[in-house]
Motif scaffolding. Structure first.
Motif, PDB file in Angstrom:
ATOM      1  N   PHE A  67      48.169  53.757  39.011  1.00 42.38           N
ATOM      2  CA  PHE A  67      48.327  55.150  38.571  1.00 42.38           C
ATOM      3  C   PHE A  67      49.809  55.431  38.345  1.00 42.38           C
ATOM      4  O   PHE A  67      50.621  55.260  39.260  1.00 42.38           O
ATOM      5  CB  PHE A  67      47.743  56.086  39.632  1.00 42.38           C
ATOM      6  N   THR A  68      50.169  55.841  37.118  1.00 44.49           N
ATOM      7  CA  THR A  68      51.570  56.089  36.788  1.00 44.49           C
ATOM      8  C   THR A  68      51.732  57.443  36.110  1.00 44.49           C
ATOM      9  O   THR A  68      50.795  57.993  35.530  1.00 44.49           O
ATOM     10  CB  THR A  68      52.121  55.004  35.850  1.00 44.49           C
ATOM     11  N   ALA A  69      52.954  57.957  36.188  1.00 50.20           N
ATOM     12  CA  ALA A  69      53.348  59.175  35.477  1.00 50.20           C
ATOM     13  C   ALA A  69      54.650  58.881  34.748  1.00 50.20           C
ATOM     14  O   ALA A  69      55.477  58.095  35.219  1.00 50.20           O
ATOM     15  CB  ALA A  69      53.533  60.331  36.457  1.00 50.20           C
ATOM     16  N   PHE A  70      54.820  59.500  33.566  1.00 44.61           N
ATOM     17  CA  PHE A  70      56.045  59.232  32.814  1.00 44.61           C
ATOM     18  C   PHE A  70      56.528  60.481  32.088  1.00 44.61           C
ATOM     19  O   PHE A  70      55.761  61.417  31.817  1.00 44.61           O
ATOM     20  CB  PHE A  70      55.837  58.096  31.804  1.00 44.61           C
ATOM     21  N   ALA A  71      57.814  60.484  31.803  1.00 46.55           N
ATOM     22  CA  ALA A  71      58.449  61.502  30.974  1.00 46.55           C
ATOM     23  C   ALA A  71      59.325  60.777  29.957  1.00 46.55           C
ATOM     24  O   ALA A  71      59.982  59.783  30.291  1.00 46.55           O
ATOM     25  CB  ALA A  71      59.284  62.459  31.819  1.00 46.55           C
ATOM     26  N   LEU A  72      59.348  61.277  28.720  1.00 48.48           N
ATOM     27  CA  LEU A  72      60.063  60.589  27.644  1.00 48.48           C
ATOM     28  C   LEU A  72      60.772  61.588  26.752  1.00 48.48           C
ATOM     29  O   LEU A  72      60.215  62.638  26.400  1.00 48.48           O
ATOM     30  CB  LEU A  72      59.073  59.762  26.809  1.00 48.48           C
TER      31      LEU A  72
END
Length: 796
Positions: A566-571
């Motif tokens: 399970f991952t979260a990202f911001a770009l």
């Protein structure tokens, strides 16, 4: 036109190879007994191994394992048999005794090295791992961007034969805009046109290149938004990367397929892969395809062939070279005359309506592709790739159109002949290096390189004289024209002379660097990158003068591994795109800028076989050119701005060995946010549909008497669609909706599959309102009614 040979010669050669496979090989199998051997192949770390060759010593029978590592050999002889499992240089053998009418289970565990384990995972779960042409070293779970990988197995299941046939149904927020799809694919994502890459290199053109046939496609990778790690001067909405077929050697699977379908579809394919030298260092692959197909539209058809040889030379464990050539030719009639026109509204004419006539000669597009790739591993942590590509796409033909704005209230109109000659060339190259090193306890994954490209476009769209008589859309009469009724056209002048007003030459080079640092035992990743791009454009818009532009486009990302699955990202990412035109002050227009902000969550399920993600984004494109007004003709102002924002959901993968699922949904709000004409503010971007959702489910029985029997079902829904091009009307009055059903049977080396498209026979279309392009009437493209496709395949 006469310089192009008919496609039937190539089609006959492909059919001959197919008949050899489908008739001769089955004859050998029938004479054997009804014994069966089945089993599963795992690696030494427990990973299911796909693509493992299973054979019987001193026997011609052979099969390969599926995505779950399972295989079946039917009609094997009785007695003591030696079963062999082969994967690259790894081999395992087992002896089994089998009697008449029995079934025996033989499982294998292959001992493979650590570097091969990654290859096994890729083979078994290709939809979650990008190809090397995307320059990414890890799977999509930890990639801080919304990327969807469309595997060839899914495209085969849906029986999609080209990139113009709606492969975008597998991607949230993407649409296929049906316009002139026999020549080029119109793909939109997040409201903007999508750039076209092949093997990681941008080949997008002003009109072209020729839409890709799936005969030479291994997979499609769809990247949403700017992607600074790939390119800096592509469309801001995203791009799709076509990964072509390449030799596989030990993992090779040879296939032959024959497809029949509605509207006179005949299609044959052969794909042969194997070793060309005894030492296994020289590999080769040859893909052939021939298609002859009619249409639901009157006087529309196409004949196409593909010839795709490729070789790979493995110099050592550290260095390999691949060379590819693709010849693709499509000869089509009626392709540019499929628009229907109406006075009262959309759909007032039957779906088969056309302005074309049987006497119109085919338009022929012939495309040559050359690709070369060199990979070199300096160590386990560092590798360098160099790539080269050249594409030459030429089109020559004519189309019958309704003369501009001659349609009256009684349905009478004039028709004229229009020339359609064009040429697109792209020469592209890139060198990039990626690797990793540690600074203390912090691992750094770096990527840097150089991208270059030169493109040329020229076209002749000359409208010739109006034909005699009138044509009534409510009572069309076909087959009455003679060649003497058609105007003649002198092609003795070169295309560059005839199409000087469209001649555009464009070149660029781009340097980029990116580093992703891993902190907190790899639970936090922070990435930063910078790309410098310099462009040069020459066109009639700048009176032939060279226009130079350059830009720095940064990229920042943060990825958090909440759990191993399970991952979260911001770009944050930027792009820019070269434009043509002259501003009111006399200066050439500046490039258009795109800025994207993106947040997302990703999670894998079922041992990593299914990837689910949700993404929210905000994308702004500035410096859009708008007309300076009727009192300043030919001049533009750069006051335009477009904003696209939305939410996307993608679910893709395997729930069990029997059940595969694809589901997506996107809410997209893409509209003009600034313009020097206030009436245009708030208009939807042409590629937008506020709500898009698609699904495709496939279930296949893996046990029992019905083992190998499968069923598929899917739908497409696009609601609140923008017209093309956009006008003051907000939506098209009808949603696009289609339901598709399929059934298949796979057993041993055989596969038969049936897909019925648009089961409900809905009248779907894309189109434009009066006012678009200055037209005073409605125009629309009717999409196919209910139809079927049936494929018979053999693997050897």
């Amino acid at each position: 036109m006469n310089r192009y040979k008919p496609v039937w010669y190539s089609l006959h050669m492909v059919l001959f190879a197919l008949y050899t496979c489908l008739i001769v090989f089955p004859t050998e199998a029938v004479a054997q007994n009804s014994n069966e051997i089945a089993g599963r192949v795992l690696s030494n770390n427990g990973t299911a191994m796909a693509g493992v060759a299973i054979s019987i010593a001193n026997n011609a029978q052979k099969t390969v394992t599926d995505e779950d590592g399972r295989y079946t050999l039917e009609n094997v002889p009785s007695g003591n048999l030696e079963i062999i499992a082969t994967y690259r240089k790894n081999k395992s053998q087992k002896t089994v005794s089998i009697q008449n009418g029995t079934k025996v289970t033989v499982d294998f565990v292959l001992e493979i090295s650590s570097d091969e384990i990654e290859s096994v995972i890729v083979s078994a779960n290709r939809r979650n791992v990008p190809s090397s042409t995307l320059r990414l070293s890890e799977n999509l779970l930890v990639t801080p961007q919304n990327i969807v990988v469309i595997d060839k197995n899914l495209l085969n299941d849906q029986m999609i034969f080209s990139t113009a046939e709606g492969f975008t149904r597998n991607v949230s927020g993407a649409r296929t805009i049906y316009h002139q799809e026999e020549a080029s694919a119109g793909i939109a994502v997040r409201g903007y046109s999508a750039s076209n890459l092949r093997n990681g290199m941008d080949v997008s053109g002003s009109f072209g290149p020729l839409r890709e046939d799936m005969a030479f496609v291994d997979r499609i990778e769809f990247v949403k938004g700017p992607a600074g790690f790939m390119m800096g001067n592509t469309q801001p909405g995203g791009f799709y990367n076509i990964v072509t077929k390449k030799p596989k050697g030990e993992d090779a699977v040879n296939t032959a397929r024959l497809s029949l379908g509605s509207f006179g579809l005949y299609r044959a394919e052969v794909d042969v892969d194997g070793k060309l030298s005894q030492d296994g260092k020289l590999l080769g692959r040859l893909s052939l395809m021939g298609t002859k197909k009619g249409s639901h539209v009157m006087h529309a058809s196409n004949e196409q062939f593909v010839i795709n040889p490729s070789i790979k030379y493995v110099h050592s464990e550290k260095t390999d070279f691949t060379a590819e050539y693709i010849l693709s030719q499509n000869a089509f009639t009626g392709g540019f005359s499929k628009y229907a026109y109406g006075i009262k509204g959309f759909k007032e004419l039957p779906r088969e309506f056309s302005f074309s006539d049987p006497i119109i000669d085919p338009t022929v597009v012939r495309e040559h592709n050359v690709f070369g790739t060199v990979n070199h591993y300096f160590s386990d942590n560092w590798m360098m790739t160099g790539q080269f590509g050249y594409i030459n796409s030429q089109m020559q033909g004519e189309s019958l159109y309704a003369t501009f704005n001659t349609l009256d209230s009684l349905g009478n109109t004039k028709r004229n002949l229009a020339i359609g000659d064009a040429m697109n060339t792209s020469t592209v190259g890139q060198v990039f290096m990626k690797g990793k090193f540690n600074l203390g306890e912090v691992q750094n994954n770096v990527l840097f390189g150089l991208d270059m490209g030169t493109k040329s476009y020229v076209a002749d769209w000359t409208n010739l004289d109006t034909l005699p008589g009138v044509f009534n859309i409510y009572n069309p009469v076909y087959g009455q024209l003679r060649k003497s009724d058609l105007p003649t056209y002198d092609r003795s002048r070169s295309l560059r002379e005839r199409g000087a007003q469209y001649l555009t030459e464009y070149s660029y080079y781009s340097l980029h660097f990116q580093d992703e640092a891993h902190f907190l035992d790899d639970k936090l990743r922070i990435g930063a990158g910078l790309r410098y791009t310099s462009t040069t454009r020459t066109s009639a818009a700048s009176n032939g003068a060279r226009v130079h532009n350059s830009a720095l486009t940064p990229r920042f990302s943060v990825t958090g591994l909440i759990t191993p699955t399970f991952t979260a990202f911001a770009l944050y990412d930027q792009t820019f795109q070269e434009q043509t035109g002259t501003q009111v002050n006399g200066n050439p227009v500046d490039p258009s800028r795109g800025t994207s902000k993106e947040l997302g969550l990703k999670k894998t399920w079922f041992n990593g076989n299914l990837l689910a993600g949700i993404t929210a984004y905000h994308l702004v494109r500035t410096n859009i050119t708008t007309t300076a007004g009727p009192d300043r003709p030919g001049l533009v102002e750069q006051s335009g701005e477009a904003t696209s924002k939305g939410i996307e959901v993608d679910i893709n993968g395997r729930i069990s060995p029997s059940f595969n699922v694809m589901f997506n949904y996107a809410y997209t709000d893409a509209k003009i946010s600034k313009d020097n004409n206030p009436a245009r503010v708030g208009m939807m971007l042409y590629g937008n549909a506020e709500h898009i959702t698609n699904a495709w489910l496939n279930y296949r029985m893996t046990r029992g008497a019905l083992e190998g029997l499968g069923f598929s079902a899917g739908y497409e829904l696009q609601a609140n669609r923008a017209a093309w091009p956009s006008t003051v009307e907000k939506y098209l009055p009808d949603n696009l909706f289609s339901v598709d059903l399929g059934a298949s049977y796979k057993r041993d080396n055989y596969n038969i599959a049936l897909v019925v498209n648009n089961v409900m026979d809905r009248y779907n279309y894309t189109g434009f309102y009066p006012g678009a392009w200055g037209y005073s009437h409605y125009g629309w493209r009717a999409l196919p009614p209910r139809g079927f496709r049936l494929t018979l395949g053999y693997t050897f």
